[in-house]
Design an enzyme around this catalytic site. Structure first.
Site, PDB file in Angstrom:
ATOM      1  N   GLY A  82       0.599  -1.027   0.111  1.00 31.97           N
ATOM      2  CA  GLY A  82       0.284  -0.144  -0.456  1.00 31.97           C
ATOM      3  C   GLY A  82       1.514   1.498   0.071  1.00 31.97           C
ATOM      4  N   CYS A  83      -0.112   2.504  -0.336  1.00 35.03           N
ATOM      5  CA  CYS A  83       0.211   3.762  -0.465  1.00 35.03           C
ATOM      6  C   CYS A  83       1.632   4.501   1.043  1.00 35.03           C
ATOM      7  CB  CYS A  83      -0.046   4.596  -1.121  1.00 35.03           C
ATOM      8  SG  CYS A  83      -1.171   5.106  -0.615  1.00 35.03           S
ATOM      9  N   TYR A  84       0.682   4.132   1.597  1.00 37.03           N
ATOM     10  CA  TYR A  84       1.016   4.693   3.418  1.00 37.03           C
ATOM     11  C   TYR A  84       2.176   3.723   3.325  1.00 37.03           C
ATOM     12  CZ  TYR A  84      -2.868   7.846   3.694  1.00 37.03           C
ATOM     13  OH  TYR A  84      -3.947   9.245   3.722  1.00 37.03           O
TER      14      TYR A  84
END
Lengths: 351, 351, 351, 351
Positions: free
Chosen positions: A149-151
């Site tokens: 995921g990005c976070y």
């Protein structure tokens, strides 16, 4: 040429995959999958692609697609990839899944945080968590990669060296994250309207965001023990970019003193000095999302607070690139034995 | 490898030249000129360039620079390039001047609109106006290219085919232009502060903007006669992008009827269908600056108003790329016999 | 206290009505109509109203509402107000309709541009076009006011004095308008998402926008003849504000000279010097939307281009206030014999 | 009517004071002090004030000003107010100082964090820290009020009830703050240019921001002991608004359990339920800066994380209103015995 198919090609991550792969010398996209826009010209959905992509959107038929291409990127809602996966597909084609379906090893954790049943838990173990800087060798051998995921990418890479080396008390780790709005996707929802986001900042998913267990699991591997953190995402009025500000109490030396700037810096360098896409900034230069926009870089740095004994770690990346499509391409490059940075040597755009 | 020097490398146009040339296979930058940042690391001025550019900023010594490189880009304030130009320089090196110094053939017009004396008018005639789509053959032979203004490039290319073919009454031509804020440069001026620009739109330079005579001169060549227009720029709260909306009365056919959509479209296609960087959009698709961001494209389209007999022409480009640095690289490619699009095949970034 | 009801209270114009009326000394809102949010607390839809408005949203039952209040504001989609209007309602209550239903006197023009059948054309003639600065006396006597459109208010007031006095050739009038995104409403539509609007500008509705005939009709009354204009709206990445830039050829004097700045200024002053909400700016000060944000002001100014013989007129307003809710309250004040500026003496907010 | 003078009337806080006092029934501004714009019309500096303020800017002569007005607001750089203060002034006029000069009781702390010598430490003790919700009674009697900082107001009010009641371990308190750009002031500095701030987020002043000791001192009073925190401000691409996200470990009950939502909520209500300007939001509604824009409200809420035993507290305010000018007016109201909310009952503007 590697033949690639994209399922979910008209979301923001899918669109970025198209942008990156179009500029990748070794890849041609053979399938623009988009259930919402079947039979529509891709360039009519994304005007930037006019005269660059002439293709028309197709359905999301994974079985058919598996026969036609060498690699499939699934930039789809949670649950989709797990629901269609089978041995036949995995025997024919490599998969980079941009959803969360194979990221979390403990299926019960997945099912609890995502609130859906996992339809193909038998592939979770084989799936490689595609954070290239950490799992590079495994990715090279994988046929199924769970793209982080990005976070998560930003949160993990910012803290990883210190967690790995035991330099911080992981029980004190707090991640305060700020994201541009593309992270919310291209769905037509009221909270994502221009006038609702512009001139505004808010936290959301406090103590409940789904990237929490993913960060905990991966940093737990580094720490060699289970860890629990606080993770708070915020929505920022900008298109792209994630900034994380992480707080943790430093492990003191036997004499009670704190590690020095140079000691911490050396640890970051140990892990990242040969990493093309992780830039450890110079002393007192703080990461800004704008400095990585459009590129695959993660910029990290830190500040020691002598008063409180804490370290403040900061990391910035472009959520659509290193936080999604760029990392997916990086994984693909590794899986196919290409140069890891192929197609990703994009210079950040400023302003 | 072509050795390039940039004077004014730390302005926004200079920074974009660095971004483009860094990704250009045939060029290496040997000189980062910036009077304001002499001896400072370039990457300390533009954090995006960290670990990409290791060089330090140098002075703006054109004579010395001319000995070291094959091409000089001058991204400098009006008057600078004209003030240092001489035969010796021009004998040694090719020049792409991003300022207005050699754009206007009539020196009195230049001096009137810019309010400064031209220090080397003897080179004006030889300088080629570097709008590649129109003056391609001349650019190839030039040693001094006057790179067009941002508003100018967009305004001219949007109307050019119709002016050239006599399809509009040039006496009625009105150009209403909207620009992102990077066009105002990187000078620390109050009107360009975030809080002054954000959530605001205004016109400026009404009936007096310096790009007016440049548009008039170039469209005058196309029309075969002098023309006078109204040109009104506006400042828009965004970083990059220019949109022009142009209005003109269509020339009616002998029977009094207006040209049809297909007839006008055919004229646009006649001039642009082989132009890589000019995209004539499909019917009813209107240009948006976001669709060209980060790229060298100009998107154009038009709408006929049967009621008023006018045509509304629209054009969009990225002011820092096709409106400045990208066009400069395009000119350089032509001057050195490279593929015209070398280093410029950047896919626009969305969102 | 005047009792007011709002139909469509949860759109942006409806929300602004609530903001204004909440601060209006002579009014209390008795009915927050919102079909989408029936039975939900109003403050749960608009968080700014927490602890300010305690009411719950109600249905859009005009007949019932007419019995309970003194004035109804309809901030509803086109066609709604016309479809529910009847004599009984008009006998009981005053109506300020913020939709277009009663703005255009020629029902065939309305039906052509809006593409819907008008369900109560019998009330069109009696409806007063509520541009207070022009139709003040009629508004005072009206029971049904058609509140002007946002673009329309700005476009008309900017040109009105010159049209009225015959100082411009109305056949040459072109209106290039730029609007913030709140003008697009609060519907969850893809083109209004943050990432689609931000860092972008585009024209839309070229030669076909529905405010065109409204501007033409009203300026036609001022000119004493039918007029046809070009009107081009643009979407600007900001929440609030409309700026219009209008072009027209000046009527020359018998000796062929153009009117002077002072002469034009005197005409603007003739119409506006006693108008609280129209500010004719000082020479060379150009309107900026930010300077009127949150207020009921319209700022106008002009520039004469001696070269082309044209005048460039500019006007700025807040589309949600003077372009919608503020003007509606101004109309209400007139209809009830209150001070015209009651509840509207809001100082623009900067930055 | 109270006669007011403003020193520093052309900064953003000064401008907001003008906006608020212009709408305040009991006040008239007699002196618009601005060293940079002496003799210029105030409305030429802030176009929103055209036809609202007719005055001209004056010098910053405190002694003269003290003779003419009842209250002076100093919205000036650090050190100014302290450098001109004397008994004569304080005998004649009430002072609300928006700078930091009298906020910190320990002059050595002030001098260390601000790096300047305090020129009138003799007045520090008498100065009242003007956080009205906490020091209301003292403010009423004060002749010199130190108006709190923007970050400080938000940070303190968000945590105050829990600190006061001993519900959190103050040694674990971390404040991650995000601010709009008006907080950086109206100085023409490169980092505050539109293109540098827009589409960007960054931390700054990490472990060194000057509001840190101010927060620590005030929360220390509430805790009854010295405390040390981490405070990290971030610059957000928006004009107005501060959001703080605060983390602390909850004090467990004797049985080891965490306090419940209802128990924490009751503590917030105990302190704030009668406070007009502090809104404790409903369960699961998280503060957004947009919901308080233009108003004097602070919105607060919290979330308990059962997993980590921490509480996440959030607060939002408009940095120019409750974080500066609005609070200054609130203090003035108290000092003059007016209704505390006089001139401050502004409904937040959305969007």
């Amino acid at each position: 040429m590697i033949k690639a198919g994209i399922i979910g090609a008209t979301g923001y991550a899918g669109g970025e995959l198209v942008r990156l792969l179009t500029q990748h010398k070794e890849v041609e996209i053979k399938w623009y999958g988009s259930r919402s826009y079947i039979d529509k010209k891709y360039a009519s959905v994304y005007g930037n692609m006019f005269e660059i992509v002439e293709d028309t959107c197709l359905d999301d038929n994974m079985e058919e697609l598996a026969k036609q291409v060498d690699v499939i990127f699934t930039a789809t809602p949670q649950g989709f990839c797990a629901s269609v996966m089978n041995d036949e597909i995995l025997d024919q084609v490599k998969i980079v899944d941009l959803s969360a379906d194979y990221r979390i090893k403990d299926v019960s954790v997945y099912e609890k945080w995502y609130g859906i049943e996992h339809k193909s838990p038998q592939y979770i173990e084989e799936a490689v968590y595609g954070l290239c800087e950490i799992n590079r060798e495994d990715v090279k051998k994988a046929r199924l990669v769970a793209n982080p995921g990005c976070y998560t990418t930003c949160s993990i890479l910012t803290a990883y060296p210190l967690v790995k080396e035991g330099l911080i008390d992981t029980a004190t780790l707090i991640v305060d994250a700020k994201s541009g709005t593309s992270g919310a996707g291209r769905g037509a929802k009221l909270p994502n309207l221009y006038c609702e986001v512009n001139e505004n900042i808010k936290a959301y998913g406090v103590a409940s965001h789904r990237h929490t267990p993913e960060i905990e699991e991966q940093l737990g591997y580094a720490a060699g023990k289970e860890i629990m953190i606080n993770f708070t995402p915020h929505l920022v009025p900008m298109n792209r970019g994630i900034l994380v500000t992480e707080y943790a109490t430093l492990t003191r030396k036997p004499d009670g003193s704190l590690p020095t700037y140079e000691e911490i810096k050396a640890v970051y360098d140990k892990y990242y000095k040969d990493e093309k896409f992780v830039r450890v900034l110079e002393k007192d230069v703080l990461p800004e999302t704008k400095w990585v926009e459009g590129s695959n870089y993660v910029d990290v740095n830190f500040k020691i607070d002598e008063r409180t004994g804490r370290i403040i770690m900061m990391g910035a990346l472009d959520n659509v690139v290193k936080g999604a499509a760029g990392q997916a391409v990086q994984n693909m490059n590794l899986m196919f034995g290409l140069k890891e940075s192929e197609g990703l040597e994009l210079v950040p755009m400023f302003p």
